[in-house]
Design a protein around this motif. Structure first.
Motif, PDB file in Angstrom:
ATOM      1  N   GLN A 178       0.836  -1.206   0.000  1.00 52.91           N
ATOM      2  CA  GLN A 178       0.000   0.000   0.000  1.00 52.91           C
ATOM      3  C   GLN A 178       0.870   1.255   0.000  1.00 52.91           C
ATOM      4  O   GLN A 178       0.582   2.230  -0.707  1.00 52.91           O
ATOM      5  CB  GLN A 178      -0.919  -0.008   1.220  1.00 52.91           C
ATOM      6  CG  GLN A 178      -1.883   1.168   1.321  1.00 52.91           C
ATOM      7  CD  GLN A 178      -3.090   1.034   0.413  1.00 52.91           C
ATOM      8  OE1 GLN A 178      -3.280   0.014  -0.237  1.00 52.91           O
ATOM      9  NE2 GLN A 178      -3.905   2.068   0.359  1.00 52.91           N
ATOM     10  N   GLU A 238      -9.710 -11.084   0.734  1.00 54.49           N
ATOM     11  CA  GLU A 238      -9.407 -10.225   1.878  1.00 54.49           C
ATOM     12  C   GLU A 238      -8.058  -9.529   1.737  1.00 54.49           C
ATOM     13  O   GLU A 238      -7.756  -8.605   2.502  1.00 54.49           O
ATOM     14  CB  GLU A 238      -9.450 -11.027   3.184  1.00 54.49           C
ATOM     15  CG  GLU A 238      -8.371 -12.077   3.341  1.00 54.49           C
ATOM     16  CD  GLU A 238      -8.740 -13.423   2.724  1.00 54.49           C
ATOM     17  OE1 GLU A 238      -8.017 -14.402   2.989  1.00 54.49           O
ATOM     18  OE2 GLU A 238      -9.741 -13.500   1.969  1.00 54.49           O
ATOM     19  N   GLU A 239      -7.259  -9.931   0.755  1.00 47.46           N
ATOM     20  CA  GLU A 239      -5.969  -9.282   0.526  1.00 47.46           C
ATOM     21  C   GLU A 239      -6.070  -8.084  -0.420  1.00 47.46           C
ATOM     22  O   GLU A 239      -5.077  -7.399  -0.660  1.00 47.46           O
ATOM     23  CB  GLU A 239      -4.976 -10.292  -0.059  1.00 47.46           C
ATOM     24  CG  GLU A 239      -4.626 -11.423   0.889  1.00 47.46           C
ATOM     25  CD  GLU A 239      -3.661 -12.422   0.271  1.00 47.46           C
ATOM     26  OE1 GLU A 239      -3.172 -12.154  -0.846  1.00 47.46           O
ATOM     27  OE2 GLU A 239      -3.401 -13.456   0.900  1.00 47.46           O
ATOM     28  N   LEU A 281      -6.348  -4.631  -1.423  1.00 48.50           N
ATOM     29  CA  LEU A 281      -6.166  -3.332  -0.764  1.00 48.50           C
ATOM     30  C   LEU A 281      -6.954  -2.244  -1.484  1.00 48.50           C
ATOM     31  O   LEU A 281      -7.262  -2.376  -2.679  1.00 48.50           O
ATOM     32  CB  LEU A 281      -4.679  -2.976  -0.761  1.00 48.50           C
ATOM     33  CG  LEU A 281      -3.765  -3.935   0.016  1.00 48.50           C
ATOM     34  CD1 LEU A 281      -2.307  -3.652  -0.316  1.00 48.50           C
ATOM     35  CD2 LEU A 281      -4.003  -3.796   1.510  1.00 48.50           C
ATOM     36  N   TRP A 289     -17.591  -5.377   3.575  1.00 48.30           N
ATOM     37  CA  TRP A 289     -16.429  -4.499   3.484  1.00 48.30           C
ATOM     38  C   TRP A 289     -16.129  -3.871   4.841  1.00 48.30           C
ATOM     39  O   TRP A 289     -17.026  -3.403   5.536  1.00 48.30           O
ATOM     40  CB  TRP A 289     -16.669  -3.392   2.449  1.00 48.30           C
ATOM     41  CG  TRP A 289     -16.722  -3.901   1.036  1.00 48.30           C
ATOM     42  CD1 TRP A 289     -17.767  -4.538   0.434  1.00 48.30           C
ATOM     43  CD2 TRP A 289     -15.682  -3.821   0.068  1.00 48.30           C
ATOM     44  NE1 TRP A 289     -17.444  -4.865  -0.854  1.00 48.30           N
ATOM     45  CE2 TRP A 289     -16.174  -4.426  -1.118  1.00 48.30           C
ATOM     46  CE3 TRP A 289     -14.396  -3.276   0.068  1.00 48.30           C
ATOM     47  CZ2 TRP A 289     -15.414  -4.514  -2.282  1.00 48.30           C
ATOM     48  CZ3 TRP A 289     -13.631  -3.368  -1.087  1.00 48.30           C
ATOM     49  CH2 TRP A 289     -14.132  -3.978  -2.246  1.00 48.30           C
ATOM     50  N   ASP A 294     -12.442  -0.393   3.816  1.00 48.84           N
ATOM     51  CA  ASP A 294     -12.244  -0.409   2.361  1.00 48.84           C
ATOM     52  C   ASP A 294     -11.586  -1.690   1.849  1.00 48.84           C
ATOM     53  O   ASP A 294     -10.977  -1.705   0.795  1.00 48.84           O
ATOM     54  CB  ASP A 294     -11.422   0.802   1.887  1.00 48.84           C
ATOM     55  CG  ASP A 294     -12.222   2.090   1.968  1.00 48.84           C
ATOM     56  OD1 ASP A 294     -13.444   2.040   1.730  1.00 48.84           O
ATOM     57  OD2 ASP A 294     -11.612   3.133   2.260  1.00 48.84           O
ATOM     58  N   ARG A 295     -11.716  -2.781   2.632  1.00 51.19           N
ATOM     59  CA  ARG A 295     -11.235  -4.071   2.163  1.00 51.19           C
ATOM     60  C   ARG A 295     -12.366  -5.091   2.225  1.00 51.19           C
ATOM     61  O   ARG A 295     -13.167  -5.077   3.176  1.00 51.19           O
ATOM     62  CB  ARG A 295     -10.049  -4.547   3.003  1.00 51.19           C
ATOM     63  CG  ARG A 295      -8.740  -3.870   2.626  1.00 51.19           C
ATOM     64  CD  ARG A 295      -7.618  -4.255   3.553  1.00 51.19           C
ATOM     65  NE  ARG A 295      -7.329  -5.678   3.555  1.00 51.19           N
ATOM     66  CZ  ARG A 295      -6.400  -6.248   4.345  1.00 51.19           C
ATOM     67  NH1 ARG A 295      -5.701  -5.491   5.177  1.00 51.19           N
ATOM     68  NH2 ARG A 295      -6.188  -7.544   4.287  1.00 51.19           N
TER      69      ARG A 295
END
Length: 257
Positions: A185, A204-205, A207, A248, A251-252
């Protein structure tokens, strides 16, 4: 355009691995490439790195059209590649500093004499990525998370225009995974950061920086577009063929069945 795949198909040993793939990536976009095992993700990555050539269709990567211009080492120097699979090819007796330095030449191992400027850049990258404390340790003595950070430094060494992360969190525990994702990130936030492709089958990874997603299924594009549209309960239920729920947080996306 950083990448253009136009009706690309790939046959290997008589089997159709990819079928009519269309994918355009503009400079500054960051994409997720997602699909289950066997969906064709690795085949696409091998093609982007000019290890495979299409059986039909057109491939243009960083302005280089396959079949029209010389490819190979010069193209790969413009593409940073971070993958657990790459670890197996590296020389375990090289230390972290040497691994990062080798990225300047897109080589496995150091066969050319690096300049002082290259050495200073490698040191700076090791410091930025939190790797400097183990710069002189042999690569094979590092933890999986430490190894991945070193690979990121190697990938950034040649100032790539395209940076590809291929399942980079494989083998990492939760804390190491989140630390690595934070590093990715931060790279995206840097001015002039390369266009990035993040390959995973773990939603879930994904970004916040990865605002575009291509879903690949059985060698074909299932769907592509804005990540918020692609990673939705309805879309992924159709994609996986089972009912799933996407929620969510920060924001993921996270997935439940």
């Amino acid at each position: 355009m950083v990448l253009q795949l136009e009706n690309v198909s790939l046959k290997r040993e008589g089997s159709l691995i990819l079928k009519n793939i269309n994918w355009n990536i503009k400079k500054g976009e960051h994409w997720v490439l997602s699909g289950l095992n066997g969906s064709g993700k690795t085949a696409i990555l091998n093609m982007l790195n000019a290890f495979y050539f299409p059986s039909s269709g057109n491939v243009t990567v960083l302005g280089k059209k396959f079949g029209k211009t010389y490819l190979g080492e010069e193209l790969r120097k413009k593409i940073g590649f971070v993958s657990s699979a790459l670890q197996e090819k590296l020389h375990n007796n090289d230390n972290a500093f040497e691994i990062v330095l080798s990225g300047a030449f897109a080589s496995i191992g150091l066969y050319e004499r690096p300049t002082n400027e290259m050495r200073e850049k490698a040191i700076d990258l090791l410091k930025q990525l939190g790797c400097f404390k183990y710069a002189n340790r042999n690569y094979n003595t590092l933890s999986q998370g430490e190894k991945q950070r070193v690979l990121i430094g190697r990938a950034l060494m040649a100032e790539p225009e395209l940076l590809i992360f291929d399942e980079p969190t494989n083998g990492l525990d939760f804390i190491a995974r989140e630390q690595l994702l934070e590093t990715i990130q931060n790279i995206a936030k840097n001015p002039g950061s390369p266009t990035m492709i993040y390959v995973t089958h773990h939603v879930e990874e994904i970004l916040p920086v990865f605002n575009k997603t291509l879903l690949l299924k059985r060698g074909e594009v299932f769907s592509s577009g804005d990540t918020k549209d692609m990673i939705s309960s309805q879309q992924l239920s159709e994609f996986f063929g089972v009912s799933v729920t996407v929620f969510w947080q920060r924001d993921r996306p996270f997935l439940s069945k």
